[in-house]
Motif scaffolding. Structure first.
Motif, mmCIF file in Angstrom:
data_model
loop_
_atom_site.group_PDB
_atom_site.id
_atom_site.type_symbol
_atom_site.label_atom_id
_atom_site.label_comp_id
_atom_site.label_asym_id
_atom_site.label_seq_id
_atom_site.Cartn_x
_atom_site.Cartn_y
_atom_site.Cartn_z
ATOM 1 N N GLN A 71 0.382 44.805 56.966
ATOM 2 C CA GLN A 71 -0.554 44.460 55.910
ATOM 3 C C GLN A 71 -1.142 45.736 55.332
ATOM 4 N N GLU A 75 -6.860 45.669 53.461
ATOM 5 C CA GLU A 75 -6.994 44.323 54.000
ATOM 6 C C GLU A 75 -7.308 44.370 55.501
ATOM 7 N N ALA A 76 -6.608 45.227 56.216
ATOM 8 C CA ALA A 76 -6.844 45.356 57.658
ATOM 9 C C ALA A 76 -8.265 45.833 57.935
ATOM 10 N N GLU A 79 -10.796 43.081 57.398
ATOM 11 C CA GLU A 79 -10.833 42.159 58.539
ATOM 12 C C GLU A 79 -11.609 42.746 59.710
ATOM 13 N N ALA A 82 -15.309 42.662 58.866
ATOM 14 C CA ALA A 82 -15.835 41.293 58.979
ATOM 15 C C ALA A 82 -15.979 40.884 60.444
ATOM 16 N N LYS A 83 -14.977 41.217 61.241
ATOM 17 C CA LYS A 83 -14.981 40.829 62.656
ATOM 18 C C LYS A 83 -16.145 41.465 63.419
#
Length: 86
Positions: A71, A75-76, A79, A82-83
Motif C-alpha cells: 500500500q 495510506e499506511a 492507518e 489512527a490506530k
C-alpha cells in the motif's frame, strides 16, 4: 566548595552569549544520549540480521510488491496514526 558550587559560580560570571553556547551544547549532548539509548533499545529487541537474511527479506518484499500486496506509504501512515491516536 563542591564541584557544583564551583561550576555555578563560574557560570554566573559568564556573558549571556557564552551561556547560550553552553545551553546549546548541553542540548546536543542530551539529544545524542537519547539517540544512543534508542539505538541500544532497538538492538536489544531486534536480533542482528545476516546479509542472507536481508537479501531474503528484500526478495520477499519485491515479490509482495509484484503481487500487489502493498500500500502507499501515506495510506499506511494514516492507518498507524489512527490506530495509535497520533
Amino acid at each position: 566548595m563542591s564541584t557544583l558550587k564551583n561550576t555555578i559560580s563560574m557560570m554566573q560570571t559568564l556573558p549571556e552569549t557564552d551561556l547560550i553556547k553552553i545551553q546549546n551544547f548541553t542540548k546536543k549532548l542530551s539529544k545524542r544520549r537519547e539517540l544512543e539509548t534508542a539505538d541500544e533499545a532497538v538492538g536489544r529487541l531486534l536480533p542482528p540480521k545476516s546479509r542472507e537474511d536481508i537479501y531474503r527479506d528484500l526478495e520477499i518484499s519485491r515479490q509482495q510488491a509484484a503481487e500487489g500486496k502493498c500500500q502507499e506509504m501515506e495510506e499506511a501512515l494514516a492507518e498507524i496514526r489512527a490506530k495509535y491516536g497520533l
